[in-house]
Design a protein around this motif. Structure first.
Motif, short mmCIF file in Angstrom:
data_model
loop_
_atom_site.label_atom_id
_atom_site.label_comp_id
_atom_site.label_asym_id
_atom_site.label_seq_id
_atom_site.Cartn_x
_atom_site.Cartn_y
_atom_site.Cartn_z
N UNK A 13 59.60 -2.46 -19.07
CA UNK A 13 60.89 -2.09 -19.65
C UNK A 13 61.83 -1.57 -18.56
N UNK A 14 61.30 -0.80 -17.62
CA UNK A 14 62.12 -0.32 -16.51
C UNK A 14 62.59 -1.48 -15.63
N UNK A 15 61.69 -2.40 -15.36
CA UNK A 15 62.05 -3.56 -14.54
C UNK A 15 63.08 -4.42 -15.26
N UNK A 20 68.48 -6.40 -15.74
CA UNK A 20 69.63 -6.60 -16.61
C UNK A 20 70.89 -5.98 -16.02
N UNK A 21 70.76 -4.78 -15.50
CA UNK A 21 71.89 -4.13 -14.85
C UNK A 21 72.36 -4.90 -13.63
N UNK A 22 71.42 -5.41 -12.84
CA UNK A 22 71.76 -6.21 -11.67
C UNK A 22 72.49 -7.48 -12.08
N UNK A 23 72.01 -8.14 -13.14
CA UNK A 23 72.63 -9.38 -13.63
C UNK A 23 74.08 -9.13 -14.04
N UNK A 24 74.31 -8.10 -14.82
CA UNK A 24 75.67 -7.80 -15.28
C UNK A 24 76.57 -7.44 -14.10
#
Length: 87
Positions: A13-15, A20-24
């Motif tokens: 979940x952390x990964x 997800x944050x990196x993608x956005x």
């Protein structure tokens, strides 16, 4: 089960959250360079490719959906739209 307490949340979940944050972040940073249409289409194309791969292997307990020429043709059409958006 995850309760929201940092020590009880599984590593995946952390990964997933970090990716997800990196993608956005990368999508938002690419918009001024490529334009909104191209950035969004590239993101969608990447998601479609990954979805096809996950379907092919039946990941996450999903039923296996083999890669067919029709599905590849759909990806090629999206790729064509991406390339045309850069013209």
């Amino acid at each position: 089960p995850a309760t929201g307490v940092p020590g009880t949340v599984p590593l995946w979940a952390w990964i997933g959250g970090a990716l997800g944050g990196f993608y956005i972040t990368m999508l938002v940073l690419s918009v001024p360079v490529t334009g909104a249409l191209t950035a969004a289409t590239a993101g969608i194309l990447g998601q479609l490719v990954m979805s096809m791969i996950l379907d092919h292997f039946g990941a996450f307990g999903l039923p296996v959906q083999p890669i067919t020429w029709q599905r590849v043709a759909g990806l090629v059409l999206v790729l064509g739209g991406l390339l045309l958006s850069r013209a």
